[in-house]
Design an enzyme around this catalytic site. Sequence first.
Site, short mmCIF file in Angstrom:
data_model
loop_
_atom_site.label_atom_id
_atom_site.label_comp_id
_atom_site.label_asym_id
_atom_site.label_seq_id
_atom_site.Cartn_x
_atom_site.Cartn_y
_atom_site.Cartn_z
N GLN A 10 107.18 73.74 62.54
CA GLN A 10 105.76 73.46 61.87
C GLN A 10 105.15 74.72 61.60
OE1 GLN A 10 104.78 71.04 65.62
NE2 GLN A 10 102.68 71.72 64.79
N SER A 90 112.66 75.31 66.97
CA SER A 90 111.86 74.21 67.26
C SER A 90 112.11 73.32 66.74
CB SER A 90 110.42 74.68 67.39
OG SER A 90 109.52 73.65 68.13
N LEU A 91 111.07 72.37 66.02
CA LEU A 91 111.13 71.10 65.29
C LEU A 91 112.46 71.08 64.42
CD1 LEU A 91 110.03 68.33 64.10
CD2 LEU A 91 108.66 69.77 62.59
N ARG A 115 107.75 62.77 69.75
CA ARG A 115 107.42 64.16 70.43
C ARG A 115 106.27 64.74 69.95
NH1 ARG A 115 108.71 69.66 68.15
NH2 ARG A 115 110.11 70.67 69.52
N HIS A 201 106.00 74.60 73.82
CA HIS A 201 107.39 75.60 74.66
C HIS A 201 106.84 75.88 75.97
CE1 HIS A 201 109.87 74.50 71.15
NE2 HIS A 201 108.98 74.73 70.42
N GLN A 250 113.96 71.43 75.39
CA GLN A 250 113.61 72.50 74.35
C GLN A 250 112.02 72.38 74.48
OE1 GLN A 250 112.56 71.10 70.71
NE2 GLN A 250 114.04 72.52 69.67
#
Length: 316
Positions: A10, A90-91, A115, A201, A250
């Site tokens: 994102q 990440s995503l 999530r 994170h 993660q």
Amino acid sequence: MNIAFVFPGQGSQSVGMLDVWAQHPEIESLIRDADEALGDELSALIHAGPAESLASTVNTQPAMLLAGLCAWKAWQRASGPQAQIMAGHSLGEYAALVAAGVLKLGDALRLVRLRAQAMQEAVPMGTGSMAAILGLDDQAVIDACAEVSAAQSLVVEAVNFNAPSQVVIAGHKQAVEKACEVLKAKGAKRALVLPVSAPFHSSLLRPAGERLSQALTGYVFEPPQIPVIHNVDVSEHRDPEAIKHALVAQAYHPVRWVETIELMRQRGVDTVIEMGPGKVLAGLVSRIDKHVRVMSVYDPSTLEQALATMGQARAS
């Protein structure tokens, strides 16, 4: 030529970002499938906004997942060469897993929305923060965060190792602000607080990981058809349960992007193609290793440019 596909997280979203694929029937079908999977009109929000709603984490995450996969689908439709390995920031790791055949699109969309909700709800609004630190080596940032955390009995940690001398920290807002002061005093060129809604994170998001773990028990994962390097341990996993574990971890562990690209290079990758809006990952890859051929695919024009470059490279 050894190719890697990478998918952004994102931050690169924008209203109208999928309009460029309006003439691609297969992508229109993909977008309709996404709306059906989520039970709402995500496509209408992406098309018309408002931008503030699109920027909400619960919308941004599925929107960016879909956008990355639209670029990948357009590449496939144009008969672009397949990647030897994949990763996502990440995503973006969820998009890589869909492209690798581990997850179905609908399942991935539902998972990333959950999530996003879990991440947003793990830390009360206004209590968490993130900041980008430029101009210091990783260890200096890690040490400064540990120093501030110990002094304040609050959490601040290095959470994104994005490129050399480019690290993102996250944690309690007060601790992040103090760490920025300390890091500037230690020689950081910039310490820029980021406009985000949660300390992504960081260990503060462990409750989000626990919620994700519970949800994942209800989803079927397949072994990857193409290797995917995971953010959390810079490893590839073939066992579906190991992949689920990596996704859970993660959520509240650092994104090790520099090491991910370094591992790709060790595996012989010489070309990295970013699939999805923006050029953030392409820029990071170039900073990590200047010898890698880097391209971005986010509209028909960049798709054509990338395909032409690939053709020239194969011919030379």
